[in-house]
Design an enzyme around this catalytic site. Structure first.
Site, PDB file in Angstrom:
ATOM      1  N   PHE A  29       0.838  -1.199   0.000  1.00 40.22           N
ATOM      2  CA  PHE A  29       0.000   0.000   0.000  1.00 40.22           C
ATOM      3  C   PHE A  29       0.876   1.253   0.000  1.00 40.22           C
ATOM      4  O   PHE A  29       0.663   2.175  -0.797  1.00 40.22           O
ATOM      5  CB  PHE A  29      -0.921  -0.050   1.228  1.00 40.22           C
ATOM      6  CG  PHE A  29      -1.718   1.194   1.461  1.00 40.22           C
ATOM      7  CD1 PHE A  29      -2.763   1.553   0.621  1.00 40.22           C
ATOM      8  CD2 PHE A  29      -1.446   2.012   2.542  1.00 40.22           C
ATOM      9  CE1 PHE A  29      -3.514   2.697   0.861  1.00 40.22           C
ATOM     10  CE2 PHE A  29      -2.188   3.152   2.789  1.00 40.22           C
ATOM     11  CZ  PHE A  29      -3.221   3.499   1.934  1.00 40.22           C
ATOM     12  N   HIS A  30       1.870   1.278   0.869  1.00 40.16           N
ATOM     13  CA  HIS A  30       2.790   2.418   0.964  1.00 40.16           C
ATOM     14  C   HIS A  30       3.493   2.665  -0.378  1.00 40.16           C
ATOM     15  O   HIS A  30       3.546   3.796  -0.865  1.00 40.16           O
ATOM     16  CB  HIS A  30       3.799   2.173   2.081  1.00 40.16           C
ATOM     17  CG  HIS A  30       4.959   3.104   2.086  1.00 40.16           C
ATOM     18  ND1 HIS A  30       4.833   4.459   2.277  1.00 40.16           N
ATOM     19  CD2 HIS A  30       6.290   2.870   1.920  1.00 40.16           C
ATOM     20  CE1 HIS A  30       6.031   5.029   2.227  1.00 40.16           C
ATOM     21  NE2 HIS A  30       6.923   4.077   2.014  1.00 40.16           N
ATOM     22  N   ARG A  31       4.034   1.608  -0.974  1.00 39.79           N
ATOM     23  CA  ARG A  31       4.730   1.757  -2.262  1.00 39.79           C
ATOM     24  C   ARG A  31       3.783   2.264  -3.351  1.00 39.79           C
ATOM     25  O   ARG A  31       4.168   3.064  -4.205  1.00 39.79           O
ATOM     26  CB  ARG A  31       5.391   0.449  -2.671  1.00 39.79           C
ATOM     27  CG  ARG A  31       6.644   0.153  -1.867  1.00 39.79           C
ATOM     28  CD  ARG A  31       7.452  -0.995  -2.446  1.00 39.79           C
ATOM     29  NE  ARG A  31       6.762  -2.268  -2.450  1.00 39.79           N
ATOM     30  CZ  ARG A  31       6.740  -3.124  -1.429  1.00 39.79           C
ATOM     31  NH1 ARG A  31       7.357  -2.832  -0.298  1.00 39.79           N
ATOM     32  NH2 ARG A  31       6.097  -4.272  -1.525  1.00 39.79           N
TER      33      ARG A  31
END
Length: 188
Positions: A29-31
């Site tokens: 999700f962060h990437r």
């Protein structure tokens, strides 16, 4: 303002712990947020609990219809599809509470802080011990997700604190972890 959401539920898996799967999911999700360069997508964990201390099995992704469709178009769940159940893009229900989900950082290792001080100030170990007593250590009691830093490769815990409930939403921007110090998310 978050008008829509998508639930991403972790499926039980005998090979991987819930904590391991949640860490992998959150890292993806962060990437994806970094790749999109967006500040319009937030995250919550509707099963967040202090007793027992857990984020639960559901990661809820919030944003506008267009922001969430942009996220879905990235295939950010590649490699996780066998481990998650992706819910439908849905409108946020009416008359829900709103909350902030905040990152909290702790000084967890006096030893690490002492060595850092020695490098930065050129002090001896004894001087660093005087400046940084064992009492500065704090044992966090918040739910967390364990991640790996892309820049240093080191593992770290992203501790999450739940803000007070509010009847009205507060607008703001989200960082690359889907968190905001000002914006609230629908909490249901």
């Amino acid at each position: 303002m978050s008008t829509h959401y998508i639930d991403v539920g972790l499926l039980p898996d005998p090979e991987f712990s819930q904590a391991h799967l949640l860490g992998a999911l959150y890292a993806k999700f962060h990437r994806a947020l970094v790749g999109l360069g967006t500040d319009a997508i937030g995250v919550s964990f509707p099963q967040y609990s202090m007793q027992p201390r857990t984020l639960g099995r559901i990661m809820r992704v919030h944003g506008s219809d267009s922001a969430l469709n942009a996220l879905l178009s990235t295939d950010w769940l590649r490699g996780m599809r066998d481990h998650v159940e992706l819910g439908a893009l849905s409108a946020v229900p009416r008359d829900v509470q709103h909350r902030r989900l905040l990152r909290r950082q702790f000084k967890t290792s006096a030893e690490r802080l002492r060595h850092r001080r020695m490098r930065r100030k050129g002090e001896t170990y004894e001087q660093a011990v005087q400046a940084i007593p064992d009492g500065v250590e704090r044992q966090p009691d918040l739910p967390y997700v364990q991640l790996r830093s892309a820049s240093t490769g080191q593992r770290f815990c992203l501790f999450l604190a739940l803000g007070d409930a509010a009847p009205q939403p507060v607008a703001g921007v989200f960082n690359a972890y889907g968190l905001s110090s000002t914006a609230t998310l629908p909490w249901f």
